[in-house]
Write a protein that holds these residues in place. Structure first.
Motif, mmCIF file in Angstrom:
data_model
loop_
_atom_site.group_PDB
_atom_site.id
_atom_site.type_symbol
_atom_site.label_atom_id
_atom_site.label_comp_id
_atom_site.label_asym_id
_atom_site.label_seq_id
_atom_site.Cartn_x
_atom_site.Cartn_y
_atom_site.Cartn_z
ATOM 1 N N PHE A 1 -6.150 23.405 2.040
ATOM 2 C CA PHE A 1 -6.288 22.196 2.843
ATOM 3 C C PHE A 1 -7.744 21.764 2.865
ATOM 4 O O PHE A 1 -8.653 22.593 2.757
ATOM 5 N N GLU B 1 0.286 24.512 1.636
ATOM 6 C CA GLU B 1 -0.618 25.358 0.856
ATOM 7 C C GLU B 1 0.158 26.318 -0.035
ATOM 8 O O GLU B 1 1.024 27.040 0.438
ATOM 9 N N GLN C 1 1.692 30.185 -7.684
ATOM 10 C CA GLN C 1 2.999 30.088 -7.048
ATOM 11 C C GLN C 1 3.551 28.663 -7.026
ATOM 12 O O GLN C 1 4.651 28.432 -6.555
ATOM 13 N N ALA D 1 6.873 28.054 -8.962
ATOM 14 C CA ALA D 1 8.052 28.516 -8.240
ATOM 15 C C ALA D 1 8.375 27.575 -7.097
ATOM 16 O O ALA D 1 9.539 27.250 -6.849
ATOM 17 N N THR E 1 11.943 25.697 -6.975
ATOM 18 C CA THR E 1 12.893 26.034 -5.916
ATOM 19 C C THR E 1 12.970 24.913 -4.873
ATOM 20 O O THR E 1 13.653 25.056 -3.880
ATOM 21 N N GLN F 1 10.726 23.749 -2.818
ATOM 22 C CA GLN F 1 9.971 23.853 -1.575
ATOM 23 C C GLN F 1 8.959 22.725 -1.445
ATOM 24 O O GLN F 1 8.526 22.407 -0.348
ATOM 25 N N PRO G 1 4.244 36.239 -4.420
ATOM 26 C CA PRO G 1 4.775 35.352 -5.467
ATOM 27 C C PRO G 1 6.273 35.555 -5.682
ATOM 28 O O PRO G 1 7.024 34.598 -5.808
ATOM 29 N N LEU G 2 6.657 36.819 -5.726
ATOM 30 C CA LEU G 2 8.072 37.136 -5.893
ATOM 31 C C LEU G 2 8.886 36.571 -4.744
ATOM 32 O O LEU G 2 9.948 35.973 -4.925
ATOM 33 N N ILE H 1 8.215 34.147 -2.773
ATOM 34 C CA ILE H 1 8.293 32.680 -2.806
ATOM 35 C C ILE H 1 9.411 32.246 -3.740
ATOM 36 O O ILE H 1 10.171 31.324 -3.461
ATOM 37 N N LEU H 2 9.519 33.003 -4.818
ATOM 38 C CA LEU H 2 10.523 32.667 -5.816
ATOM 39 C C LEU H 2 11.924 32.973 -5.313
ATOM 40 O O LEU H 2 12.862 32.206 -5.481
ATOM 41 N N LEU H 3 12.049 34.134 -4.691
ATOM 42 C CA LEU H 3 13.383 34.593 -4.304
ATOM 43 C C LEU H 3 13.851 33.948 -3.012
ATOM 44 O O LEU H 3 15.042 33.800 -2.796
ATOM 45 N N VAL H 4 12.911 33.643 -2.139
ATOM 46 C CA VAL H 4 13.290 33.100 -0.832
ATOM 47 C C VAL H 4 12.653 31.728 -0.665
ATOM 48 O O VAL H 4 11.549 31.614 -0.169
ATOM 49 N N PRO H 5 13.366 30.703 -1.091
ATOM 50 C CA PRO H 5 12.736 29.384 -1.116
ATOM 51 C C PRO H 5 12.715 28.728 0.260
ATOM 52 O O PRO H 5 13.035 27.577 0.410
ATOM 53 N N ASP H 6 12.357 29.497 1.254
ATOM 54 C CA ASP H 6 12.217 28.921 2.583
ATOM 55 C C ASP H 6 11.013 29.565 3.216
ATOM 56 O O ASP H 6 10.917 30.800 3.256
ATOM 57 N N ASP H 7 10.126 28.765 3.693
ATOM 58 C CA ASP H 7 8.844 29.287 4.140
ATOM 59 C C ASP H 7 9.009 30.336 5.225
ATOM 60 O O ASP H 7 8.448 31.434 5.164
ATOM 61 N N ALA I 1 -0.210 33.108 1.767
ATOM 62 C CA ALA I 1 0.757 32.154 1.255
ATOM 63 C C ALA I 1 0.518 30.786 1.852
ATOM 64 O O ALA I 1 1.177 29.835 1.505
ATOM 65 N N GLY J 1 0.631 27.711 4.426
ATOM 66 C CA GLY J 1 1.694 27.229 5.278
ATOM 67 C C GLY J 1 1.141 26.116 6.122
ATOM 68 O O GLY J 1 -0.023 25.736 6.008
ATOM 69 N N ALA J 2 1.988 25.603 6.991
ATOM 70 C CA ALA J 2 1.571 24.457 7.761
ATOM 71 C C ALA J 2 0.900 24.872 9.054
ATOM 72 O O ALA J 2 -0.066 24.262 9.489
#
Ligand SMILES: Nc1ncnc2c1ncn2[C@@H]1O[C@H](COP(=O)(O)OP(=O)(O)OP(=O)(O)O)[C@@H](O)[C@H]1O
Ligand SMILES: Nc1ncnc2c1ncn2[C@@H]1O[C@H](COP(=O)(O)OP(=O)(O)OP(=O)(O)O)[C@@H](O)[C@H]1O
Ligand SMILES: [Mg+2]
Ligand SMILES: [Mg+2]
Lengths: 307, 258, 255, 258, 255
Positions: free
Chosen positions: A130, A156, A161, A164, A168, A170, B110-111, B113-119, B199, B201-202
């Motif tokens: 950001f 972010e 990543q 991905a 996916t 996101q 990274p994994l 993020i790929l496997l669980v596409p929900d923050d 990772a 995030g907001a």
């Protein structure tokens, strides 16, 4: 130029305050000149021994400089100006990297309905940090399409990543740089939506070299020697893409094949205050800096032209 | 000792620590430019609840933390019981588990993020991954420590493996499982913040910390970290209180003996 | 009821049981005596299915037992560790009754009653570590009695209680046996006791244990602590068991 | 079970896990373009020991890891013993410790960089900070579990507090302390790598991962992580073997009973 | 040697000792008998400094003891938990000898010798869980004897051994006492035993315990398992102690 006798002479003559330097660099193409200069022995000739230290980004580097874990570090200008505006005492030593066309682009999935930047309204965009180059460049790009940063949501993600996150779902778009642009394009078929380094941000200064004010004050001769050697590396990087392609795989994990095809920016050979002032002004325009910042105060003295 | 007295003593301990730090900085023992004195940090911390960005972040982080911890308990206790009561299975899976355990969750992001596409879920799964281990390992080892004669006593009455597990092994291991949970609670909070640091995030405490950290605001950063510490302290106090109620016999016995 | 057939066991290379034969008839009370370390507890654990014997077998009602037989209760020698420290005396006694499908209330009442029987009516709410050694041992006895097993195995159950309580508990055992037709195997070091409560007394040799003698105790019922012990037959039996136990010189090295 | 058979079983477990992952990727359950299949990762991992950059990094990381772990043990065991044997001190310091425990070391790294002006020491102190807790807490709680009668037995012979601690409490708590060490070893490794990821460095597994990440080489990154997992596994195996030797009685007793 | 002066103790509101007076002279062996749960073990723990009594005091050689007196050894009732499971029998016995400043070798020899004395010469290398109940109890006895304390406190030390071993251990105790001039306080449930080994027998009431009677045992030395027990004085004393123990009806509720 000169041989080893010259380098010993140089050390003696110049009376270097410090001969061993720990230099932070990010494993991306931007600091190529440092490695070129080091491999070619330019630092040795100045009587310097360089220990390159891999860092992940500029933020912790400031702390590392302050506690003298590092002497000099790569940085991006946006971070440096933010830090300075909050009271950090830093000096810029040399320029490193400048954006070229298609070096920082917004990518969307192959069959995304987003066709123009205007379609980004209400969408989510991945940036690496950001309030940094990413948000700045994207906001400038949005402005051209008649949008503001409030019309989109930034999220972010670190560059590795983003692919991905895009696949996916996101995020709807991702602000990427090389080698990710090339690799995701070929592997995943993602599409370039728009080059974010055009118009207001065309040829945008990206990265340079910094140290603390204190270090600059206490080690003028060492710094000058560093600047001279680095400048020779930078000359080579600026002129000969093959040299850059050859050096990049030695200090990054970018494969040789990839290095040969990625889009590179340019390697400016001088630290130009007018260009840098553009960055600070743009930051002020988009609210990343609260006031005006005069970059001339940040520049370390530049060495006389290379002998 | 009454609860009041205990709280007082604890407060005195923390105050002493802070006073010592303050003194060290004020007298120049520690560089004030590097580390803001506690008084400044405390003032910032006191102001934080008024900052909506901070409170939103705190709420987000706490919900992921407690969610992750709950899930870790729900997974690790049964798994630990399984491994602890079937030594064959334990031996067979040990290398795999011991291989997975030291893998930094950071590297797994990274994994994830790929496997669980929900923050939210992605961060929760990273938290679960890291905080699973203390509960799991303490459960497995606690079960080994159960007095064999206690188990035999119930087996002799014809109770099956499952009953013996439920009625003897688990109660007798419970204090160690709770110790594992206490450890995990701390780790889960660490990860809740770290996942945000890594990772992004907001919102979140970690996001807040990154911003404060990169903006030369060590005081703000420490103020946020202080809130994390307070959260961990509160959670631990709750666990200790629960422990005290549930394992009354245990405290009685130790109390009598000492 | 119980038939132990040529049972043998060894811990590693240390032979403990060497072909033990033993029977306990329906409703019978058999005392087992033998030198310390000869293998009595091991025998009991084998019957309870807690130790898998190296050879021989245990039959209950003619069926070989692989696991713990149904409807069995055990009073362990190490009573203090066989109680659950996180439960009160009453809860300890009530726990096994879950197997009997009793309601919560029934379990509680049965536990109270059993604790009363062993003289611990007032200590129902105490935790094991709040009780004296003898009280703990009586809780373990109450737990077994409350269960009303078909077969009751007891390993020196009265070792930690005073003389008078011991006598009361012996009589309690005889009464319970008579009322509920339990079969009982009682390991004891007290020769008088083995004769007083037993229908038969089985004497074991030092390790590896074998049966030296299986003596029938033909004393009349009901037995009485004073009258029975004064009987000539009692005195004779007691002397005989004593002689059998002392029979061979104890080789101390091998224990 | 012989050592050979145990190793075999473990290998089968790990192999099964990898085969499952490979199948998931090959069959398209997971996107192969985003996640390299284990076979590729394994090949890269096999090649890594030939890469001097990697081996230098591994050596560096392992030395910081083990150094940090050793220091954590050296600090946490005595501290745990102190707190475990002086309940008053424990109660007084508990809030402070519980406040410090959940503070994410990762968030402290920027601060650590400022305060510890030496790269090695900075990383080691972050490792120590994070891996102290399992040993400390397991020691304190293990000491509480010691049978009071065992302590009384020695006290009755006129032995003082210190002797009772050394000769009864510690041996009897040792299995739990070792369990804490096993947990800490994992955490220390996680932190050794994370510290490098965040703070960078001249060499290290984390530095290697940074490079692999910015070069978009997920395969290399996972290969490096695999080596971290192997390192953790090796350390754990060593601890378990030591445990087996030192606590022979413990295994014997459990073995007899099960 | 030992003087217990008006000792009182309560666990919470539960009064256990209610003004107990007791003395053990130099080299004297005093037996203590009393109903289960009356407070014998609590008395012993108070003397050993493991329980701080609510009132009264314990004097050793005239000096009030606050902590554990020097030169003391205790055989606990719960012998199995008083042994250290991570040590062999020999190591368990040798451990307290560190206090005596003996060399490693001397400690080992003393441990071996003590184990021999209790008939466990061959089991020196065994871990507690590899031993039978009676064997564990004998290890605990050996540990106390090897220490050669000035004052020895024993809480039902022979409860788990067979009749013959018990007699041997009783005689061992008398012999050791004579050789090393130990003062011994022995809690026992066996009335015969209390008389056979004792110089005096102290009888306690049920809880809260008081001393009912302090009987001198004027039987000749050396005592002999067969001859002494046949003496008329022995039979009379034994009956008297028995009567005193049974003296009051046991109020079961209060235990
Ligand atoms: N778990 C074990 N491992 C190895 N040896 C054991 C184990 N349990 C018992 N033994 C050995 O087996 C023999 C018999 O033990 P057991 O407990 O059956 O004797 P016991 O007749 O009950 O003795 P006591 O009357 O003293 O209780 C002893 O010599 C003992 O050392
Ligand atoms: N730790 C404790 N907490 C509470 N009550 C206790 C505790 N220890 C013992 N008691 C109570 O004190 C009383 C006396 O116990 P103590 O162990 O001294 O009896 P005792 O004479 O040794 O009995 P026994 O012959 O059965 O061993 C008992 O009623 C017991 O319930
Ligand atoms: Mg036995
Ligand atoms: Mg007692």
């Amino acid at each position: 130029g000169g041989g080893s006798t010259d380098s010993m002479k140089a050390a003696a003559n110049n009376g270097l305050e410090k001969t061993k330097l720990k230099v932070g660099a990010i494993p991306i193409p931007d600091p190529a000149a440092l490695y070129i200069a080091n491999t070619k022995g330019f630092f040795k000739e100045e009587g310097l021994t360089i220990e390159p230290v891999t860092i992940q980004g500029g933020a912790v580097a400031v702390n590392s400089l302050k506690s003298e874990i590092l002497d000099i570090s790569q940085t991006n200008y946006v971070s440096t100006f933010s830090a300075v505006s909050k009271g950090e005492k830093l000096k810029l030593i040399a320029d490193a990297y400048q954006a070229g066309p298609n070096t920082f682009v917004l990518m969307v999935p192959k069959n995304s309905p987003i066709q123009t930047p205007a379609d980004l309204k209400g969408k989510t965009i991945a940036v690496n940090t950001f309030n940094n180059i990413g948000t700045l460049a994207v906001t400038a790009t949005l402005k051209v399409a008649g949008l503001t940063k409030d019309d989109v949501t930034f999220k972010e993600f670190q560059f590795p990543q983003m692919a991905a996150a895009l696949t996916t779902g996101q995020v709807d778009a991702a602000w990427m740089t090389e080698p990710f642009i090339t690799v995701t394009q070929s592997d995943l078929g993602t599409r370039k939506l728009v080059d974010t380094m055009s118009g207001q941000t065309a040829n945008f200064p990206i990265a340079g070299w910094m140290t603390t004010e204190e270090f600059a004050k206490n080690n003028p001769k060492t710094l000058a020697a560093f600047q001279r050697a680095l400048a020779r590396g930078q000359e080579i990087a600026a002129k000969d893409r093959k040299e850059v392609e050859a050096i990049v795989p030695t200090y990054t994990s970018i494969k040789k094949e990839t290095a040969a095809v990625i889009t590179l920016g340019t390697f400016p050979t001088t630290l130009n205050e007018t260009r840098l002032q553009r960055v600070a002004d743009l930051m002020a325009e988009y609210g990343i800096l609260t006031g005006k910042l005069d970059v001339t105060t940040l520049l370390a003295p530049q060495p006389a032209a290379t002998p | 000792m009454t609860i009041g007295a205990r709280t007082l003593r604890g407060a005195v301990g923390v105050a002493g620590f802070l006073a010592a730090a303050e003194a060290a900085i004020r007298t120049g023992l520690l560089d004030a430019r590097l580390l803001p004195p506690p008084s400044v940090v405390l003032r910032e911390a006191a102001l934080l609840p008024a900052d909506p960005v901070f409170t939103a972040g705190l709420t987000g982080t706490v919900s992921r933390w407690l969610g992750g911890l709950a899930l870790a308990i729900a997974l690790a206790v049964p798994l630990g019981v399984l491994l602890g009561s079937l030594p064959g299975v334990e031996r067979a899976t040990r290398p795999l588990l011991e291989f997975l355990r030291p893998i930094p969750s950071v590297a797994l992001i990274p994994l994830a993020i790929l496997l669980v596409p929900d923050d939210f879920l992605m961060k929760v799964s990273v938290i679960v991954y890291a905080s699973l281990w203390p509960i799991l390992i303490n459960t497995v080892y606690g079960l080994r420590e159960v007095d064999p004669l206690a188990k035999d006593s119930l087996r002799a009455f014809g109770f099956g493996r499952a009953s013996v597990l439920l009625r003897v092994s688990l109660p007798s291991t419970a204090p160690f499982i709770v110790t594992g949970v206490r450890l995990s609670a701390g780790i889960a909070l660490v990860l809740a913040v770290s996942a945000e640091l890594l990772a992004g995030g907001a919102e979140g405490l970690g996001v807040f910390v990154i911003r404060a950290g990169s903006g030369n605001r060590t005081d703000l950063m420490l103020a946020a970290v202080l809130w994390a510490g307070l959260g961990g302290m509160a959670c631990n106090a709750a666990l200790v209180a629960a422990e005290r109620r549930v394992f009354r016999w245990h405290h009685l016995r130790s109390g009598v003996a000492s | 009821m119980l038939k132990v057939d040529n049972l043998a066991h060894a811990y590693g290379s240390h032979h403990v049981l060497d072909g033990v034969d033993l029977t306990v008839g329906d409703g019978e009370l058999v005392s087992v005596v033998g030198p310390s370390g000869c293998g009595k507890s091991t025998l009991l654990r084998s019957i309870a299915g807690l130790v898998r014997p190296a050879a021989g077998q245990v039959l209950i009602n003619g069926v070989p037992v692989a696991q713990t037989p149904d409807d069995l209760a055990v009073v362990f020698q190490d009573y203090s560790r066989s109680l659950f420290p996180w439960m009160s005396a009453a809860a300890n006694v009530a726990l096994p009754l879950r197997r009997k499908g009793l309601s919560r209330r029934e379990r509680r009442d049965a536990a109270r009653a059993a604790l009363e029987q062993v003289g611990l009516g007032g200590a129902a709410g105490k935790y094991p570590f709040e009780m004296s050694g003898g009280m703990q041992q009586r809780v373990a006895i109450a737990r077994a009695l409350a269960f009303r097993p078909a077969l009751l195995l007891m390993d020196e159950p009265f070792a930690s209680v005073d003389a008078q309580t011991r006598e009361e508990l012996e009589d309690l055992l005889l009464a319970v046996r008579a009322t509920h037709n339990m079969s009982i195997l009682l390991i004891t070091h007290d020769i008088d006791e083995s004769v007083y409560v037993g229908d038969r007394v089985v004497v074991l040799t030092r390790a590896p244990a074998r049966v030296v003698q299986d003596l029938a105790v033909d004393l009349p019922f009901p037995r009485d602590q004073i009258a029975t012990r004064e009987l000539e037959a009692f005195v004779r039996l007691r002397a005989e068991v004593g002689k059998l136990v002392r029979g061979r010189p104890v080789d101390k090295e091998s224990q």
